[in-house]
Design a protein around this motif. Structure first.
Motif, mmCIF file in Angstrom:
data_model
loop_
_atom_site.group_PDB
_atom_site.id
_atom_site.type_symbol
_atom_site.label_atom_id
_atom_site.label_comp_id
_atom_site.label_asym_id
_atom_site.label_seq_id
_atom_site.Cartn_x
_atom_site.Cartn_y
_atom_site.Cartn_z
ATOM 1 N N THR A 342 8.802 16.103 1.358
ATOM 2 C CA THR A 342 7.680 15.533 0.575
ATOM 3 C C THR A 342 8.088 14.000 0.139
ATOM 4 O OG1 THR A 342 6.950 17.700 0.104
ATOM 5 C CG2 THR A 342 6.074 15.576 -1.419
ATOM 6 N N LEU A 343 9.520 14.009 -0.456
ATOM 7 C CA LEU A 343 9.797 12.816 -0.935
ATOM 8 C C LEU A 343 9.799 11.640 0.062
ATOM 9 C CD1 LEU A 343 12.591 14.050 -3.566
ATOM 10 C CD2 LEU A 343 10.228 12.970 -3.951
ATOM 11 N N ARG A 344 10.172 12.071 1.189
ATOM 12 C CA ARG A 344 10.585 11.078 2.506
ATOM 13 C C ARG A 344 9.038 10.586 2.765
ATOM 14 N NH1 ARG A 344 15.387 10.564 3.571
ATOM 15 N NH2 ARG A 344 17.040 11.960 3.362
ATOM 16 N N LEU A 345 8.107 11.214 2.532
ATOM 17 C CA LEU A 345 6.752 10.643 2.717
ATOM 18 C C LEU A 345 6.434 9.214 1.800
ATOM 19 C CD1 LEU A 345 4.401 13.753 2.997
ATOM 20 C CD2 LEU A 345 5.409 12.557 4.961
ATOM 21 N N TYR A 346 7.264 9.463 0.707
ATOM 22 C CA TYR A 346 7.056 8.161 -0.057
ATOM 23 C C TYR A 346 7.773 6.979 0.175
ATOM 24 C CZ TYR A 346 4.521 10.986 -3.565
ATOM 25 O OH TYR A 346 3.731 11.832 -4.148
ATOM 26 N N GLN A 347 8.650 7.078 1.287
ATOM 27 C CA GLN A 347 9.241 5.868 2.084
ATOM 28 C C GLN A 347 8.346 5.126 2.499
ATOM 29 O OE1 GLN A 347 12.604 7.975 3.547
ATOM 30 N NE2 GLN A 347 13.820 7.019 2.056
ATOM 31 N N ARG A 348 7.145 5.685 3.098
ATOM 32 C CA ARG A 348 5.938 5.175 3.998
ATOM 33 C C ARG A 348 4.926 5.134 3.003
ATOM 34 N NH1 ARG A 348 6.143 9.034 9.246
ATOM 35 N NH2 ARG A 348 5.219 10.001 7.735
ATOM 36 N N ARG A 351 1.148 5.110 4.263
ATOM 37 C CA ARG A 351 0.649 6.490 4.905
ATOM 38 C C ARG A 351 0.305 7.344 4.066
ATOM 39 N NH1 ARG A 351 0.275 7.117 10.179
ATOM 40 N NH2 ARG A 351 0.664 9.135 9.594
ATOM 41 N N LEU A 352 0.509 7.212 2.718
ATOM 42 C CA LEU A 352 0.506 8.383 1.971
ATOM 43 C C LEU A 352 -0.786 9.057 1.901
ATOM 44 C CD1 LEU A 352 2.529 7.494 -1.658
ATOM 45 C CD2 LEU A 352 2.867 9.525 0.142
ATOM 46 N N VAL A 353 -1.771 8.184 1.813
ATOM 47 C CA VAL A 353 -3.090 8.770 1.692
ATOM 48 C C VAL A 353 -3.500 9.598 2.752
ATOM 49 C CG1 VAL A 353 -5.831 8.272 2.014
ATOM 50 C CG2 VAL A 353 -4.215 7.067 0.554
ATOM 51 N N GLN A 354 -3.072 9.452 4.188
ATOM 52 C CA GLN A 354 -3.261 10.100 5.181
ATOM 53 C C GLN A 354 -2.099 11.449 5.293
ATOM 54 O OE1 GLN A 354 -2.641 6.784 5.778
ATOM 55 N NE2 GLN A 354 -4.740 6.346 5.778
ATOM 56 N N ASP A 355 -0.904 11.294 4.856
ATOM 57 C CA ASP A 355 0.132 12.186 4.956
ATOM 58 C C ASP A 355 0.296 13.219 3.835
ATOM 59 O OD1 ASP A 355 0.678 10.827 7.357
ATOM 60 O OD2 ASP A 355 2.383 10.066 6.691
ATOM 61 N N LEU A 356 -0.107 12.915 2.636
ATOM 62 C CA LEU A 356 -0.005 13.954 1.536
ATOM 63 C C LEU A 356 -1.189 14.314 1.127
ATOM 64 C CD1 LEU A 356 2.228 14.267 -0.415
ATOM 65 C CD2 LEU A 356 1.508 12.662 -2.055
ATOM 66 N N PRO A 357 -1.400 15.544 1.415
ATOM 67 C CA PRO A 357 -2.730 16.304 1.179
ATOM 68 C C PRO A 357 -3.221 16.287 -0.240
ATOM 69 C CG PRO A 357 -1.370 18.045 2.339
ATOM 70 C CD PRO A 357 -0.259 16.745 2.024
ATOM 71 N N THR A 358 -2.501 16.060 -1.272
ATOM 72 C CA THR A 358 -2.763 16.060 -2.756
ATOM 73 C C THR A 358 -3.560 14.482 -2.813
ATOM 74 O OG1 THR A 358 -1.168 17.445 -3.567
ATOM 75 C CG2 THR A 358 -2.095 16.075 -4.993
ATOM 76 N N LEU A 359 -2.926 13.610 -2.322
ATOM 77 C CA LEU A 359 -3.529 12.396 -2.559
ATOM 78 C C LEU A 359 -4.699 12.331 -1.752
ATOM 79 C CD1 LEU A 359 -3.317 9.726 -3.797
ATOM 80 C CD2 LEU A 359 -1.574 8.905 -2.206
#
Length: 474
Positions: A342-348, A351-359
Motif C-alpha cells: 500500500t505504501l508503495r502506491l504512494y510513490q506514484r 495514480r492514487l485515485v485509480q489504484d487506492l480503493p479508499t481514495l
C-alpha cells in the motif's frame, strides 16, 4: 382393522424404525465423505438423525423426508464449512466503516499478501548478509521517504502505537495532555486509561474548550516524561475554543527537555483537499513542525491494513523499538506485506485515485453514483414489488466513523419504502438482505431502507442476487 383414513394418516408419517442407520446413510453419501472426510460428515449425520428421530417419535416426521436425508446432510455440511467472516456489500454510505473492516485493500496489496502467504519469505532474514534481520528494516526506509521522518516502526494498530509510545517515553513519569484531548474512541479506548496502562501519570492542562501555551509551560517539571497531542478526529468542539498546535508546542517541549508525541489517528499521507475532500493533518507536517513522534492508523485514510505506524526522530523511535512491549504488539507478516504494498502506491501519487480503493471511493462523483442508481432501479423495484416501492434519492455519504466523522459527501442511492408503512417490514427486509449469499448492508432512516451506492463498484454483485431476494420476499 384400520379405517382408510387411519391408513392414509399413518402411512404419511415415518416412525423411528424407518430411519436409516448411520452407516447406511454414510454409504449413501460416499462422495460427501470423500470430499470432507469421515469425521465431519459423521458428526453432522448423527446430529441430523437425532433431530429427525425426535420428530419421528413425536409423530411429526413426513415419510417423504426420508428420501431427502442425503440432501439435508449435504446442506448441513456445507453450512458448517461456511466461514463466519464473509464479504458483504457495504451500502451504508460510510466508506471507512469500522464494523465492516474499514479500508479496502488495493489489488497490489492483495497480490503481495497472496504471494507471501503461500511461500517462505524474508520477514526477519537479511538477504544481503544471510543473517537474522529485523522486520522493521523492510518498511522503515519507505516510511521515512514518504513522511520525512528520521526513523519509523510499526505495530498492530494505532491504539497499540499510542500505548507503546507513552510506555516507552513516559513510563514512571508524567505525561501532559490537554483536557480537550482526553478522548474516548471505539471500544471504550480512553486516553486516561491508556496513560494508566502505559505506566505514566496523567497531567491535565487547560480546560475542555480552551488550552494555551502557558498551560503546557507551567506543567513541565523534572517529573515530566512526555507531552502528548491527540488529534480529535472523532468529534469537534465549536465556539469559544483555543488549542495549541504542534508548531507552537514543539519549542516549548524542546525548552523543557521532553519529547513531543502527536496521535493523528486517521493517518492521511496526501493532502485530500486537492480532490475536494476535507483536509486532514499529515504526518509530514507534524514532523516538520517539530514533533518527535507521530502515530497514525494504516486502515483508515491511508487505505491499507490494520496497523499502527510510528514515525519520528531516531532517538525517540530507538527508545520505542527497544521497549519490551514492542514485541508483543508487532505486526505479523500478512498485514506487513499489505502495508508495504500500500505504501508503495504512494510513490506514484498521480495514480492514487485509480489504484487506492479508499481514495477512489471517496472521490467518486455524485453524478456517476446517481447514474448507477437509475440503472439499478427497475431490477431492484421488480425484486421487492409489491411489498416495497423503490425510488432514486440523493444521499450524504460519510467518510468514516473514526476518520472525519462529521464530514459528508454528496451521494445517491435507492430508497425502499414498505407498502404497509410498518417499521417491522423494514426490519424484515434488512434481515432478508443480510441473509443473501453476499450479505447486503444498508441503513434504515425515517421509514425507509436506504442503499447508498457510493461503495458499489461491481453492480453485478447486487443484481445477481435479486432473484434470490425476490424468492425470499414472496
Amino acid at each position: 382393522m384400520a379405517t382408510p383414513d387411519e391408513s392414509v394418516v399413518h402411512g404419511s408419517k415415518a416412525s423411528p424404525k424407518d430411519l436409516p442407520a448411520l452407516d447406511k446413510l454414510l454409504r449413501e453419501c460416499a462422495p460427501l465423505v470423500a470430499e470432507h472426510g469421515h469425521t465431519l460428515v459423521a458428526r453432522e449425520a448423527r446430529a441430523l438423525l437425532d433431530g429427525v428421530r425426535a420428530r419421528a417419535v413425536a409423530g411429526e416426521l413426513p415419510r417423504a423426508e426420508l428420501a431427502l436425508l442425503p440432501q439435508s446432510l449435504a446442506t448441513r455440511v456445507s453450512q458448517r464449512m461456511q466461514p463466519n467472516m464473509r464479504a458483504v456489500l457495504n451500502l451504508t454510505g460510510t466508506v471507512i466503516h469500522t464494523n465492516l473492516g474499514r479500508a479496502l485493500l488495493a489489488d497490489a496489496a492483495l497480490a503481495q499478501v497472496l504471494a507471501l502467504t503461500g511461500a517462505p519469505n524474508n520477514l526477519e532474514f537479511d538477504l544481503d548478509s544471510g543473517g537474522r534481520g529485523d522486520r522493521d528494516d523492510l518498511i522503515e526506509s519507505l516510511l521515512c521517504e514518504l513522511t520525512g521522518a528520521e526513523a519509523a516502526t510499526v505495530v498492530n494498530n494505532n491504539a497499540a502505537a499510542v500505548l507503546l509510545g507513552i510506555a516507552a517515553l513516559a513510563r514512571g513519569k508524567e505525561a501532559i495532555v490537554s483536557r480537550g484531548e482526553l478522548v474516548e474512541i471505539g471500544g471504550a479506548f480512553r486516553m486516561p486509561d491508556v496513560m494508566a496502562a502505559a505506566g505514566a501519570t496523567l497531567v491535565e492542562v487547560g480546560t475542555t474548550n480552551r488550552t494555551h501555551p502557558r498551560d503546557y509551560e507551567g506543567a513541565i517539571s523534572p517529573r515530566t516524561g512526555l507531552i502528548v497531542k491527540v488529534h480529535t478526529s472523532n468529534y469537534a468542539v465549536q465556539g469559544f475554543t483555543a488549542a495549541v498546535d504542534e508548531a507552537t508546542l514543539a519549542p516549548i517541549a524542546r525548552a523543557g527537555g521532553v519529547p513531543l508525541m502527536t496521535d493523528l489517528g486517521s493517518g492521511a499521507l496526501v493532502d485530500l483537499a486537492k480532490w475536494g475532500l476535507p483536509a486532514e493533518p499529515l504526518p509530514q507536517a507534524m514532523l516538520a513542525a517539530g514533533c518527535d513522534v507521530v502515530t497514525f492508523s494504516g486502515d483508515k485514510l491511508l487505505g491499507g491494513p490494520q496497523a499502527g505506524l510510528i514515525v519520528g526522530s531516531k532517538a525517540a523511535i530507538g527508545r520505542i523499538r527497544k521497549f519490551p512491549m514492542k514485541r508483543a504488539l508487532r505486526l505479523s507478516k500478512l498485514p506487513f506485506a499489505a502495508l508495504e504494498a500500500t505504501l508503495r502506491l504512494y510513490q506514484r501519487p498521480e495514480r492514487l485515485v485509480q489504484d487506492l480503493p479508499t481514495l477512489r471511493l471517496l472521490t467518486r462523483p455524485q453524478s456517476q453514483i446517481a447514474t448507477l442508481a437509475q440503472q439499478l432501479l427497475p431490477e431492484v423495484a421488480a425484486a421487492v414489488a409489491p411489498r416495497f416501492s423503490v425510488e432514486v434519492v440523493a444521499l450524504q455519504s460519510q467518510i468514516g466513523s473514526g476518520s472525519l466523522p462529521v464530514e459528508r459527501l454528496p451521494s445517491a442511492g435507492l430508497a425502499l419504502t414498505p407498502a404497509d408503512g410498518r417499521g417491522r417490514s423494514l426490519d424484515a427486509l434488512a434481515t432478508t438482505l443480510r441473509e443473501l449469499p453476499r450479505p447486503v448492508i444498508g441503513r434504515i432512516h425515517e421509514g425507509r431502507l436506504l442503499l447508498d451506492l457510493r461503495c458499489l463498484e461491481e453492480p453485478a454483485l447486487l443484481t445477481s442476487q435479486l432473484t434470490t431476494l425476490k424468492e425470499a420476499l414472496a
